[in-house]
Enzyme design. Structure first.
Site, PDB file in Angstrom:
ATOM      1  CD  GLU A   1      -1.685  -2.408   1.331  1.00  0.00           C
ATOM      2  OE1 GLU A   1      -0.541  -2.658   1.781  1.00  0.00           O
ATOM      3  OE2 GLU A   1      -2.491  -3.290   1.016  1.00  0.00           O
TER       4      GLU A   1
ATOM      5  CG  HIS B   1     -10.565  -8.338   6.009  1.00  0.00           C
ATOM      6  ND1 HIS B   1      -9.779  -8.943   6.948  1.00  0.00           N
ATOM      7  CD2 HIS B   1      -9.981  -8.563   4.803  1.00  0.00           C
ATOM      8  CE1 HIS B   1      -8.742  -9.526   6.354  1.00  0.00           C
ATOM      9  NE2 HIS B   1      -8.837  -9.312   5.051  1.00  0.00           N
TER      10      HIS B   1
END
Lengths: 322, 401
Positions: free
Chosen positions: A59, A126
């Site tokens: 990321e 998540h």
């Protein structure tokens, strides 16, 4: 014809790729025939070759590359696979993207899409809602669309804005929320929408919680209580004026958000209402957030962890009785 | 054991520097204690002599425990004597985590009403303001609306609140205002508003009234021989002026925890104006003869009619006389003015049969009811009765007036 929240996001990206050469999509598994973990980019790589690119699992590198491209005049849309993973890119987003224009005069028009919020069994890494964290830092715009229409128009607007935009799309709304058609225009970012007019209580919310609040309002309407629901649409900039006008009408305020309670968007709304609209309040303002614990994996624990229509109703009823 | 730090609950004695019999000064370190953070000194609150040390070296004692006793002067003892420490504050844990909305607040968490000795709630040694819920709670919105319309809590008396603890919500207030919209209303005159404010303020005190009857014949007879003729109200004014000159403490005001006495017997006399009462004050009424009072009174009545009685002229009195007998009323419980503690009320005289011991028969007498309303913080029934009795005595012996 009906279109889902997710399809609206895909349509917006298609339109952007079609009409603006500077736009490209950058993220894990977004390209090829796969079209993204949630299919937000399904078919786009084929329709726009070379414009929908897969990235390595970093990321930090993904956002850093996008920032570089943006500085050179491009308009990248970064798809984070899950909002939670963006914490690895915090330095890039908060410090590099957020401050660059302030320090150099060179804008960084990146859009970072964060699939936010939980679904049953998604667990602590998540399911996060990170809008409050990003809103805390100067230099960023934070969008939290709650409707199919806003998902479409606000993503298009996000790319047009010269500032870095964190676009929090809600995973639970992806397939559950449907609309008849996509609009041509929408409210500008920074303007909240009165989703339901009321008289007795104002609920200020955003994203999936705005939908839960509307459901709660329907339930309370059966008891003759009219709840006004304000959908913030963007958490930053935050439309204080619309919120204050609503509290002026009702005198009571409940803020509902899915993020953790400490320093959440709900706390920010209440702080502003108290300091600017103290005389409008007939009772102490209240907030309802997820619990101050990591998000549970077990479906039953997860259900109990976040606000839902049922506990919004309970909290609203208690506030109405004050 | 003093409060040694935010999180410190106890400390260990590591050094005792004095023994019984030692003379000590104010703020002298006499005991060293150790916490998990540091060694600190415990100091004397005042000068005196060590009477005894009740703790032992190397033992641990909680904050608030008695470490020893100092023999000190009476004054210092009264000032510095320590009371038992207040109980630790109870925090509702559920309130710290606002997200626990779907959990029912367990009934066991209900606070019991427990009387506490000494001061009220304290957190970290600082007082906590009274609870902001219940019937007297006015939300910011309600208060803002009241300020806008210049309402006071007295105006809200007629509203039954529907909020928690029956407090008045903004909805209750607005529907109340809506109801009175349909009734005929006009703006209150300045005088009416002034009287309303004065009476509301006066009523915040515990007021009481006692009364008796007074024989008016002696005064009525005395009146015949005078020119100009004083009204009976002026006789009463002169009587209470002299009675208070003999006993000025009876008109003292209770302010805070002090009793404040006036130097001058300044009395008000109620004069009816067009739409309210004016109460000009006659200064030194005990030193003003009845004849002079009569002249003065006539002047004031004229001024009242011309609306030229200023607030200055109505300030500073200690008692007032109200002669509602002129309206034909028998007795009343008038309200003392907010800055005064006494109000003498005189009713209408009536011819009644009265038992005469000497003649052993009923004889006709002109009798009136005379009442004294008083602020019960300043004076009790006994004191008020004695004052009224003296007033009656003087009234029934007008030569003394």
């Amino acid at each position: 014809m009906s279109i889902t929240y997710l399809e609206a996001i895909r349509e917006a990206q298609a339109k952007l790729l079609r009409e603006d050469d500077r736009v490209f999509i950058y993220g894990q598994d977004v390209g090829g025939t796969f079209g993204g973990a949630f299919k937000a980019t399904k078919g786009l790589a084929m329709e726009f070759p070379g414009r929908v690119l897969n990235t390595p699992i970093s990321e930090d590198a993904i956002v850093g590359t996008a920032i570089g491209a943006a500085m050179q005049g491009m308009r990248p849309i970064v798809e984070m696979q899950f909002a939670d993973f963006s914490s690895i890119a915090l330095n890039q987003i908060l410090n590099n993207a957020g401050t660059h224009y302030w320090r150099t005069g060179v804008p960084v028009p990146i859009t970072v899409r964060l699939p936010s919020g939980g679904t049953k069994g998604s667990g602590p890494f998540h399911s996060q809602s990170m809008e409050s964290l990003y809103a805390h830092y100067p230099g960023l715009i934070v969008m939290t669309p709650a409707t199919v229409e806003d998902a479409y128009t606000m993503l298009i607007e996000a790319v047009a804005i010269d500032d870095p935009v964190v676009y929090c799309e809600h995973k639970y709304l992806y397939y559950h929320l449907k609309a008849d058609k996509l609009p041509d225009k929408g409210l500008p970012t920074g303007r909240a929408r009165v989703a339901r007019e009321g008289r007795d209580l104002t609920i200020v919310s955003y994203s999936a919680m705005a939908q839960e609040s509307l459901a709660a309002a329907e339930e309370l309407a059966r008891e003759g209580l009219e709840v006004e629901v304000v959908d913030l649409r963007s958490v930053k900039p935050l439309d204080t004026d619309t919120v204050l006008a609503s509290v002026a009408r009702t005198g009571r305020l409940l803020c509902v958000g899915e993020s953790f309670p400490w320093g959440g968007a709900t706390a920010e709304v209440i702080a502003r209402v108290i300091s600017q609209g103290f005389h409008l309040l007939d009772a102490a303002p209240q907030r309802l957030n997820a619990k101050d614990t990591p998000i549970p994996y077990h479906p039953n624990l997860w259900s109990a962890h976040r606000p839902n229509a049922k506990n919004i109703v309970a909290k609203a009823r208690a506030l109405l009785r004050e | 054991m003093p409060q040694l730090g935010e999180s410190i609950a106890e400390a260990t004695i590591v050094d005792i520097k004095v023994k019984p019999g030692d003379e000590v000064v104010d703020d002298q370190e006499i005991i060293d204690v150790e916490t998990n953070k540091a060694v600190m000194g415990v100091t004397t609150p005042c000068k005196g002599k060590i009477d005894k040390i009740t703790v032992q070296l190397k033992e641990t004692y909680p904050v608030g425990a008695v470490l020893g006793y100092i023999e000190a002067s009476e004054q210092d003892a009264a000032r510095f004597a320590k009371h038992a420490p207040p109980p630790p504050p109870q925090k509702e844990v559920a309130e710290e985590i606002p997200a626990r909305a779907d959990q029912e607040v367990a009934p066991a968490r209900e606070r019991k009403i427990v009387a506490r000795d000494g001061e009220g709630d304290r957190v970290g040694g600082l007082p906590v303001p009274a609870i902001t819920k219940g019937a007297t709670f006015m939300s910011p919105r309600v208060r803002a609306r009241m300020a806008e319309l210049q309402l006071t809590t007295a105006d809200l008396a007629g509203i039954m609140g529907t909020g928690a603890g029956n407090r008045v919500t903004i909805k209750d207030l607005e529907s109340f205002l809506h109801k009175i919209e349909n009734q005929t209303a006009h703006e209150a005159s300045k005088i009416r508003a002034g009287v309303a404010d004065a009476m509301r303020r006066s009523w915040t005190r515990p007021l009481s009234t006692i009364g008796s009857s007074v024989n008016l014949d002696p005064a009525l007879q005395d009146r015949q021989s005078r020119d100009p003729k004083p009204g009976l109200g002026l006789y009463a004014l002169r009587a209470i002026a002299l009675a208070l000159a003999e006993n000025p403490a009876a008109a003292a005001k209770f302010i805070g925890n002090r009793v404040v006495q006036s130097n001058s017997i300044d009395l008000g006399i109620a004069v009816e104006a067009e739409d309210g009462i004016m109460v000009p004050v006659i200064r030194g009424a005990d030193k003003t003869s009845l004849a002079d009072l009569t002249t003065k009174y006539k002047e004031l009545v004229d001024l009242a009619r011309q609306r030229r009685i200023s607030p200055d002229m109505q300030a500073g009195g200690i008692a007032t006389v109200s002669n509602f007998g002129i309206f034909g009323m028998g007795w009343g419980t008038p309200i003392p003015l907010p800055d005064q503690t006494l109000l003498l009320g005189l009713g209408m005289g009536k011819k009644v049969p009265s038992w005469d011991e000497t003649k052993n028969e009923f004889v006709p007498k002109t009798e009136a009811q005379i009442t004294l309303s008083f602020d019960h913080r300043s004076i009790d029934g006994g004191g008020a009765s004695r004052l009224l009795k003296r007033v009656i005595e003087l009234l029934e012996n007008p030569k003394e007036l």
